[in-house]
Motif scaffolding. Sequence first.
Motif, mmCIF file in Angstrom:
data_model
loop_
_atom_site.group_PDB
_atom_site.id
_atom_site.type_symbol
_atom_site.label_atom_id
_atom_site.label_comp_id
_atom_site.label_asym_id
_atom_site.label_seq_id
_atom_site.Cartn_x
_atom_site.Cartn_y
_atom_site.Cartn_z
ATOM 1 N N ARG A 84 31.182 -5.005 64.286
ATOM 2 C CA ARG A 84 31.217 -5.817 63.073
ATOM 3 C C ARG A 84 32.624 -6.357 62.821
ATOM 4 O O ARG A 84 32.796 -7.476 62.327
ATOM 5 C CB ARG A 84 30.775 -4.936 61.907
ATOM 6 N N LEU A 108 26.826 -13.374 58.729
ATOM 7 C CA LEU A 108 26.148 -12.060 58.813
ATOM 8 C C LEU A 108 27.095 -10.849 58.925
ATOM 9 O O LEU A 108 27.024 -9.948 58.090
ATOM 10 C CB LEU A 108 25.194 -12.048 60.008
ATOM 11 N N PRO A 109 27.997 -10.839 59.929
ATOM 12 C CA PRO A 109 28.844 -9.648 60.074
ATOM 13 C C PRO A 109 29.747 -9.440 58.861
ATOM 14 O O PRO A 109 30.026 -8.311 58.463
ATOM 15 C CB PRO A 109 29.675 -9.920 61.323
ATOM 16 N N GLU A 111 29.084 -10.206 55.793
ATOM 17 C CA GLU A 111 28.307 -9.679 54.669
ATOM 18 C C GLU A 111 27.948 -8.223 54.890
ATOM 19 O O GLU A 111 27.931 -7.434 53.951
ATOM 20 C CB GLU A 111 27.034 -10.517 54.487
ATOM 21 N N PHE A 112 27.685 -7.866 56.151
ATOM 22 C CA PHE A 112 27.409 -6.451 56.438
ATOM 23 C C PHE A 112 28.644 -5.609 56.135
ATOM 24 O O PHE A 112 28.534 -4.445 55.750
ATOM 25 C CB PHE A 112 27.003 -6.258 57.904
ATOM 26 N N ASP A 113 29.819 -6.226 56.316
ATOM 27 C CA ASP A 113 31.075 -5.511 56.079
ATOM 28 C C ASP A 113 31.482 -5.540 54.616
ATOM 29 O O ASP A 113 32.504 -4.975 54.241
ATOM 30 C CB ASP A 113 32.177 -6.142 56.947
#
Lengths: 222, 752
Positions: A84, A108-109, A111-113
């Motif tokens: 990520r 995406l990455p 937001e995951f972070d």
Amino acid sequence: MNIFKVENVSKVFGKGEAKVVALDNISLEIEEGEFIAIIGPSGSGKSTLLHIMAGLEKPTSGDIYFYGKNMNEMSKKELTILRREKIGIIYQFYNLIPNLNVEENILLPIEFDRQKVDKEKLKNIMKFLNIENRKTHLPNELSGGQQQKVAIGRALMINPKIILADEPTGNLDTKSSNEIINLLKEANKKLKQTIIIITHNLEIAKLADRIIKIEDGKINLN
Amino acid sequence: MKIETRLSLNNLRSNIKRTIFTIISIALCTFLILTTLIIISSIRNGITESTNIQYNDYHFIIKNINSDEFNKIKDKEYIDKIYIQENNLETLKELSNSDDPYKNTNSINIYIKYKNVNETYKNSTDIVQTLDYSLIDAETNCKFNDKLLTVYGLMGANLSYADSTHTNIIYKNVLNLSYVINIMIVLILLVFSILFIIILYNAFLVSINERKQEYAILNSVGGTEGQILKMIFCEATIMAIIGIIIGVILSYFSSNIILQMLNNILISTTFNFKLVINAKYLFLAFAIIIFNIYISAIIPSINASSTTVIENLRNNKQIKNKKVHTLNNIPIEARLALINLKRNKNKYKVITILLVICMTAFLSVSTYINYEKATANLVTNYDVDAELRLDLASNIDYKKILNSYSQKIETIEYKKMGIYVLVEPTDALITNNNVTTYSNNNKSIQIVLIGLEDKIYNDYINEINADYGDYIIYNNIMIGEEKDEISYMYTHAFNTNNLDFSIIDNSLNNTEYRIIDDINGKYVLTDTLLEGFKEINNEYHVPTIFVNLNTFYKIAKSVDDYTLENKSSLPTWMSTDMKEPICIKVKCDNIIEFSNYIEDIKEKQNINIYTDYYSLENQEKIIYIEILQLLLRIVIITIILIGIISAINIINASLCERKQEFKVLSSLGATKENINKILVYECIYMFLKAILISIVLSIPILYIIIKNIENIIILNKLLIPWGSIAIFIIGLFIISICVTLCSTRVIKEDKE
């Protein structure tokens, strides 16, 4: 500085008669800023090496260090966070999320972070990739080349230490392939991005700073 | 909005069909569990309310208690209220809350209601011990209101000594049915929950399997397992909220309708159920539903996350390379169908299981209802609803009792007594039932003598062309084993009209008798039974002789005179058996109401009326069957609906997965018809497999049903509703084929 240090890594699939040695005692080092092409015939173990470096698979034996830290000792969650934050991956078949548009796929990455979205950076990346006017489109509304650009954008957005690209032009026509390779080359030159690319195409491989040839799981040329 | 929530909403929207099917499944499962609990709580509440009417809500009765004894117990803290009956015939009066001692010189009857009905036996023990009652005192004077206590699951108590010193007596609970009922409710909910989990598990499994590759991509770009699980739970939560709301609304309206239907069935009784939502049951229902939903979601999601990212990215389908033997001369479509089913057993297992559940449930339930109906029909061979018998010496004003009944009834009064007669000639007897052979080769048989009023007697003799004064012998007697089994076989007792009977006293021993009197007259054998006396066919194992009242009294006098002369040497049963009670047959519109009326009078006035409520069992049975049918049908329909929805979901998902396969087949020359044929063959194979498994599973269930019913009735044929079952299976098959063929439209929609 070494980003990756691969020490005596082997990967074996299956057992008994069905046993396949994908990687056989491989060792290599990747420095920051390098543009490396990995070539070799089908089934030579190129993708396996890439997957191990991305933390998507664990080697059967040997160690792999990312900035001096042994990846074998990292948990699944740590490896995921590593991907990520520090490792960008580009696949042959793009692997975009079909329900998300271009902008959402790229973010995406981030937001995951739980990071705050840098809109300026997003804009620059999309401009760099020439997909600004497609930002609200879904993947099925894009051409193959455009989808691959989105995948590159997703990889670049996190400011990775390294980008691993598994045959990024394998599914594209010549024009799109050239576009993608030029983008990667530019990312390497301008953004000092370390890139490892797997390819069958010798012409593309020649653009790299270093070529590693793998055959039958062993490095033949480095 | 967090990325997990957004991705969840996106997934739900993009896969709208799957989402809708899953929501419907959740709604139906919620409906099943919630409606079950609402109906149970409403029925329990309704039964409690209907039996807890004032002056009828007492638990314990003590008769003939004096004031001193009463004052010892009236202020016990566990007593809620006390009704007093100062005179046997008076109505009950509630005792006022007063600390003053009760004063009355006469003995009274008291009816006690406890604060906690579940402690009835414990409190009653305390009372009898306070009163220092002996076992006999307690047995004679004390009684429980069993009708009310049964509602609470208290099925009676045994009275015994508390210990070996025999000083204190104690009531020991025989069976707490309430506990048993609670266990049954738990079991029912467990079965429903298992069904719930199977259905939802597969709905989520289908959904998750479809998106394994997507989850792998998310993982590869930095979505942790925890974040992906959060996504799945978010989706489950959104679908659960919508599904539960729909299920609750459906349940509320359906429960009202079901209770209304129940009330219509029970219109002849005092029960009237209203919708009662017990907070405890509601909480239990939601806890079960929510637990089931999340268990169904968590198992497939954990399984999905345990496969490696790379495998999911490559979208490797798990196909077992099984060697499949197929017949070469079956069409290619059939062969492809068989190969697909055998190599993808796991995928199609669920559809087969759902079909098996639907078929087995339908087969078992419809067979059970059929058998129950047969047992109900058994007890309808009566042409009156009840018979009352009163001791002549009791001086009960039975006419007043019957006239006071609020509904219209018809009555037939007659006299009845049992006697033993010596039969001549001996060979006139062709039965051995209840026949005694003596050393001198004479034979005697027990008979029932019935004395009819002239009007009824004349109707009978006119019907069978006999003369006034004739002894009409109803010659059909029932043979077969008694006790638990009823065997409807008949035989004749006599083979000739030329009979001579002598009434005998056979109380001496098996070999001797004394003649009391001769019965001289003309005997007429008949197979025609008098209207109003059809219960003889179901009950009497001895011949019945009908005479007019004059004749009856003459015979009775002979017996009474003999009894008076020989009082001391007669056994007790003989002297009481010879008394002629007053017998009244009753026809009424509502046997349940009539029986309640008579039982109430018997209890309140402490009078002895022997009663046979012929049609009560049938009426109760019919009501029981109608209720059972209603509830079982609702459950079956819901289960079948859930099964169909799930099957549609799975078939749909399975076909979506095989889009690529169909495209390849298409490109190799398979037409739409070829592909449809493959799917139809798959449907047929799954169906045949499901039918076979259902038959195997149903056999032990049907065996248990039939064996249980055989305790009540022996039938010479199987009562399995083949017609309904065939229609059901064909219907299910047609639905499956239609779903399969409709879902192939997805192939056309894909433009790639």
